[in-house]
Design an enzyme around this catalytic site. Structure first.
Site, short mmCIF file in Angstrom:
data_model
loop_
_atom_site.label_atom_id
_atom_site.label_comp_id
_atom_site.label_asym_id
_atom_site.label_seq_id
_atom_site.Cartn_x
_atom_site.Cartn_y
_atom_site.Cartn_z
N SER A 161 -52.39 -56.53 70.62
CA SER A 161 -50.94 -56.50 70.41
C SER A 161 -50.27 -55.35 71.16
CB SER A 161 -50.64 -56.36 68.92
OG SER A 161 -51.23 -57.42 68.21
N THR B 284 -57.37 -58.16 68.22
CA THR B 284 -57.82 -58.29 66.83
C THR B 284 -56.80 -59.03 65.98
OG1 THR B 284 -59.11 -56.27 66.96
CG2 THR B 284 -58.47 -56.99 64.77
N CYS B 285 -55.55 -58.62 66.02
CA CYS B 285 -54.57 -59.19 65.09
C CYS B 285 -54.45 -60.70 65.28
CB CYS B 285 -53.21 -58.53 65.28
SG CYS B 285 -51.95 -59.30 64.28
N CYS C 135 -55.10 -60.35 61.43
CA CYS C 135 -53.90 -60.76 60.67
C CYS C 135 -53.62 -62.26 60.68
CB CYS C 135 -52.64 -60.08 61.23
SG CYS C 135 -52.89 -58.46 61.93
N LYS D 63 -56.54 -64.61 59.35
CA LYS D 63 -56.69 -64.23 57.93
C LYS D 63 -55.55 -64.85 57.10
CE LYS D 63 -54.29 -61.21 56.58
NZ LYS D 63 -54.36 -59.80 56.77
N TYR E 257 -57.91 -52.82 52.42
CA TYR E 257 -57.15 -54.00 52.84
C TYR E 257 -58.05 -55.23 53.02
CZ TYR E 257 -52.90 -51.48 54.52
OH TYR E 257 -51.74 -50.76 54.65
N ILE E 258 -59.06 -55.07 53.88
CA ILE E 258 -59.84 -56.26 54.29
C ILE E 258 -60.65 -56.79 53.11
CG2 ILE E 258 -61.70 -57.04 55.81
CD1 ILE E 258 -60.55 -55.22 57.98
N GLU F 171 -58.37 -58.63 50.61
CA GLU F 171 -57.83 -59.87 51.19
C GLU F 171 -58.90 -60.96 51.24
OE1 GLU F 171 -54.19 -58.09 53.93
OE2 GLU F 171 -56.01 -58.71 54.94
N ARG G 290 -66.86 -48.21 45.50
CA ARG G 290 -67.21 -46.93 44.88
C ARG G 290 -66.08 -46.32 44.05
NH1 ARG G 290 -67.92 -43.87 50.72
NH2 ARG G 290 -65.74 -43.94 51.32
N ARG H 108 -57.73 -47.69 47.14
CA ARG H 108 -57.54 -46.25 47.05
C ARG H 108 -56.45 -45.81 48.04
NH1 ARG H 108 -61.60 -42.40 45.64
NH2 ARG H 108 -63.33 -43.63 46.46
N ASP I 190 -54.67 -48.94 67.47
CA ASP I 190 -55.75 -48.51 66.58
C ASP I 190 -56.69 -47.49 67.21
OD1 ASP I 190 -54.70 -50.25 64.76
OD2 ASP I 190 -56.47 -51.53 64.59
N HIS J 219 -29.81 -64.32 42.01
CA HIS J 219 -30.40 -64.85 40.79
C HIS J 219 -30.73 -66.32 40.94
CE1 HIS J 219 -31.30 -64.73 36.56
NE2 HIS J 219 -30.60 -65.83 36.40
N GLU K 14 -34.47 -59.54 42.68
CA GLU K 14 -33.29 -58.94 42.04
C GLU K 14 -33.67 -57.79 41.11
OE1 GLU K 14 -31.06 -61.41 39.19
OE2 GLU K 14 -32.82 -62.69 39.02
P1 NDP Z 1 -59.75 -49.49 54.61
O1 NDP Z 1 -59.71 -48.12 55.12
O2 NDP Z 1 -58.51 -50.14 54.11
O3 NDP Z 1 -60.83 -49.59 53.43
C1 NDP Z 1 -62.14 -49.19 53.63
C2 NDP Z 1 -62.91 -49.44 52.35
O4 NDP Z 1 -64.28 -49.21 52.61
C3 NDP Z 1 -62.52 -48.52 51.22
O5 NDP Z 1 -62.57 -49.24 50.01
C4 NDP Z 1 -63.59 -47.44 51.28
O6 NDP Z 1 -63.86 -46.86 50.04
C5 NDP Z 1 -64.78 -48.25 51.69
N1 NDP Z 1 -65.82 -47.47 52.37
C6 NDP Z 1 -65.70 -46.71 53.48
N2 NDP Z 1 -66.88 -46.19 53.83
C7 NDP Z 1 -67.78 -46.62 52.91
C8 NDP Z 1 -69.15 -46.42 52.72
N3 NDP Z 1 -69.87 -45.69 53.56
N4 NDP Z 1 -69.74 -47.02 51.67
C9 NDP Z 1 -69.02 -47.78 50.83
N5 NDP Z 1 -67.72 -48.01 50.95
C10 NDP Z 1 -67.09 -47.44 51.99
O7 NDP Z 1 -60.43 -50.35 55.79
P2 NDP Z 1 -60.54 -51.89 56.06
O8 NDP Z 1 -61.81 -52.10 56.75
O9 NDP Z 1 -60.25 -52.70 54.84
O10 NDP Z 1 -59.34 -52.15 57.07
C11 NDP Z 1 -59.20 -51.35 58.25
C12 NDP Z 1 -57.75 -51.14 58.56
O11 NDP Z 1 -57.20 -52.32 59.09
C13 NDP Z 1 -56.89 -50.83 57.34
O12 NDP Z 1 -56.88 -49.46 57.05
C14 NDP Z 1 -55.54 -51.32 57.74
O13 NDP Z 1 -54.85 -50.28 58.38
C15 NDP Z 1 -55.84 -52.44 58.71
N6 NDP Z 1 -55.61 -53.75 58.07
C16 NDP Z 1 -54.35 -54.08 57.72
C17 NDP Z 1 -54.10 -55.28 57.11
C18 NDP Z 1 -52.70 -55.61 56.71
O14 NDP Z 1 -51.78 -55.01 57.23
N7 NDP Z 1 -52.50 -56.53 55.76
C19 NDP Z 1 -55.16 -56.24 56.81
C20 NDP Z 1 -56.46 -55.76 57.20
C21 NDP Z 1 -56.66 -54.57 57.81
P3 NDP Z 1 -63.00 -45.65 49.43
O15 NDP Z 1 -61.69 -46.21 49.06
O16 NDP Z 1 -63.83 -45.27 48.27
O17 NDP Z 1 -62.94 -44.62 50.50
#
Ligand code: NDP
Length: 457
Positions: free
Chosen positions: A15, A42-43, A48, A51, A175-176, A179, A196, A202, A300, A433, A438
């Site tokens: 993108s 990717t998107c 995106c 998905k 996010y991923i 979803e 975790r 988070r 990214d 409404h 609203e």
């Molecule tokens: P995220 O950063 O959103 O989430 C990563 C997840 O992996 C968290 O739950 C994290 O846990 C966990 N994690 C990381 N390292 C480990 C590990 N070593 N062991 C176990 N768990 C782990 O990344 P995603 O891969 O979901 O997505 C990547 C990015 O892509 C997003 O940050 C977002 O910016 C983008 N995206 C946006 C979307 C949208 O706009 N709708 C859709 C999909 C992706 P913890 O929380 O405990 O750290």
């Protein structure tokens, strides 16, 4: 004549790269764009767009159940997974074609682009020179360092599975993870989310996290909070996932959704001395320029905010600055975002926690709701809307929603938040409404401060 083959070479046709390149060409620049996979990135091809198509498809079964409440009888519903994937692939081909057309004013170079010196890029054994180089190589899913995790699929493969799995473990709760948990669960896959943290997502507002965690559980996603896989074993029929609480899960698919790393390896950045951050992203200034004056990076690969519209804005700002004599810094404040979970999330501005840290005293308005659409059905899904207001200025500094249409609603609210709207501005806007939206203009009851609430107990 310029001493270079091109005014701009962009590495990566996702993108951000496509936007920067085609706009530069529009301003008269001679542009080449390098891509080693398919144009679209990717998107469009692995994120995106496919998905969201799977989200739409998966939600339809719930709608069929809801139809009963409105008097419909639906019989003989079945699902053909390969047909879904084929339809999705056809759409990917169409979008790839559109992206190629968008790049009509640029040379598209097939292959991996490797920076040789500050003005030279090598592609498929041939060298090309440019006055400016943009790195827009995006990111790639990472796998956690857990024995056997190499058996796991990532979002790349999850979008292309030839058959629907029966039972899946998804690791992560970002996010991923949420979803895809929503997608697989709604298509009838027994879905186990292993993460975790204590709640999903988070970093998001706590009320968003609580609501989504509860709603996902209600919809049947098996949530394994506070645990992690310790080992993944290949078994005859699939995989045995050992969790660190001592339990095991036998599944036919394991998916890692544990973050994405910037694609900075093997593209010559170290050769020319482009500085990276501690997380391996390209370090850039507020104009997306690296420490090498002829090289920029957007999207990214810079790990500022990993969202497509942010990459587009960064690409646009670069082009305006460099090719239209109109210096623009991309703005990373108050970026609205959505998570296409089930139910979906929309958010803009600060979480309550961040707002308290930034502003000290804040007013918080929260409302839970049951979507009207579900009142005649057995669907028990509930949503949540929340406004966070800086008490001193009464400016709305955060708006969050979980529930039907949240991403669509928050896009509009995002404009108001970015414009600095106050709670009064929200209050004097007449609601539409009957809608869920609203609620954002009719919230009157402040939630007691945490300390006051504690004192009242
Ligand atoms: P995220 O950063 O959103 O989430 C990563 C997840 O992996 C968290 O739950 C994290 O846990 C966990 N994690 C990381 N390292 C480990 C590990 N070593 N062991 C176990 N768990 C782990 O990344 P995603 O891969 O979901 O997505 C990547 C990015 O892509 C997003 O940050 C977002 O910016 C983008 N995206 C946006 C979307 C949208 O706009 N709708 C859709 C999909 C992706 P913890 O929380 O405990 O750290």
């Amino acid at each position: 004549m310029s001493q270079f083959d091109y005014d701009l070479i962009t590495i990566g046709a996702g993108s951000g790269g496509v936007r920067a390149s085609r706009m530069a060409a529009k301003y008269g620049a001679r542009v080449a764009i390098v891509e080693e996979l398919r144009v679209g990135g990717t998107c469009v091809l692995r994120g995106c767009v496919p998905k969201k198509l799977l989200v739409y498809g998966s939600h339809m079964l719930e709608e069929i159940h809801d139809m009963a409440g409105y008097g419909w009888t639906v019989e003989g519903v079945s699902h053909d997974w390969p047909k879904l994937i084929a339809a999705k692939d056809k759409e990917m081909d169409r979008l790839n074609g559109i992206y190629l057309k968008l790049l009509a004013g640029c040379d598209v170079l097939d292959g991996r682009g490797v920076v040789i010196d500050p003005h030279t890029v090598e592609v498929a054994g041939k060298r090309y020179t440019a006055e400016r180089i943009v790195i827009a190589t995006g990111g790639w899913p990472t796998l956690p360092d857990i024995p056997g995790m190499e058996h796991a699929i990532t979002s790349n493969e999850a979008l292309d599975l030839p058959q629907r799995p029966e039972k899946i473990v998804i690791v992560g709760s970002g996010y991923i993870a949420v979803e895809f948990a929503g997608i697989f669960n709604a298509y009838g896959v027994e879905t186990h989310l292993v993460f975790r943290a204590d709640k999903v997502l988070r970093g998001f507002d706590e009320d968003v996290r609580t609501t989504l965690t509860e709603e996902m559980a209600k919809k049947g996603v098996h949530l394994h909070a506070g645990v992690l896989p310790s080992k993944v074993e290949k078994t005859g029929a699939g995989f045995r996932v050992h969790l660190n609480d001592g339990s095991t899960l036998d599944v036919d698919q394991v998916m890692a959704a544990t973050g994405r790393a910037p694609n900075t390896k093997g593209i010559g950045l170290e050769t020319v001395g482009v500085e990276l951050t501690a997380t391996g992203a390209v370090r850039v200034d507020e104009y997306s320029r690296t420490n090498v004056p002829s090289i920029w990076a957007i999207g990214d690969v810079t790990d500022r905010i990993q969202l497509t519209p942010v990459a587009l804005a960064e690409g646009m700002a670069f082009t305006e600055t460099e090719f239209n004599n109109n210096p623009i810094m991309p703005d990373h404040d108050d970026v609205p975002a959505a998570v296409f979970s089930q139910p979906p999330v929309g958010t803009v501005g600060l979480s309550e926690h961040e707002a308290r840290k930034t502003y000290g005293e804040v007013d918080v308005y929260v409302s839970g709701f049951r979507p009207m659409k579900y009142t005649l059905t057995e669907n028990t899904e509930r949503g949540m809307q929340k406004l966070i207001v800086d008490r001193a200025t009464q400016r709305v500094v955060g708006a969050h929603m979980v529930g039907l249409d949240a991403p669509e609603i928050i896009q509009g609210i995002g404009i108001a938040v970015r414009m600095g709207a106050t709670k009064k501005d929200f209050d004097r806007t007449i609601g539409i409404h009957p809608t869920a939206a609203e609620e954002f203009v009719t919230m009157r009851e402040k939630r007691p401060d945490p300390e006051q609430a504690q004192a009242a107990e």
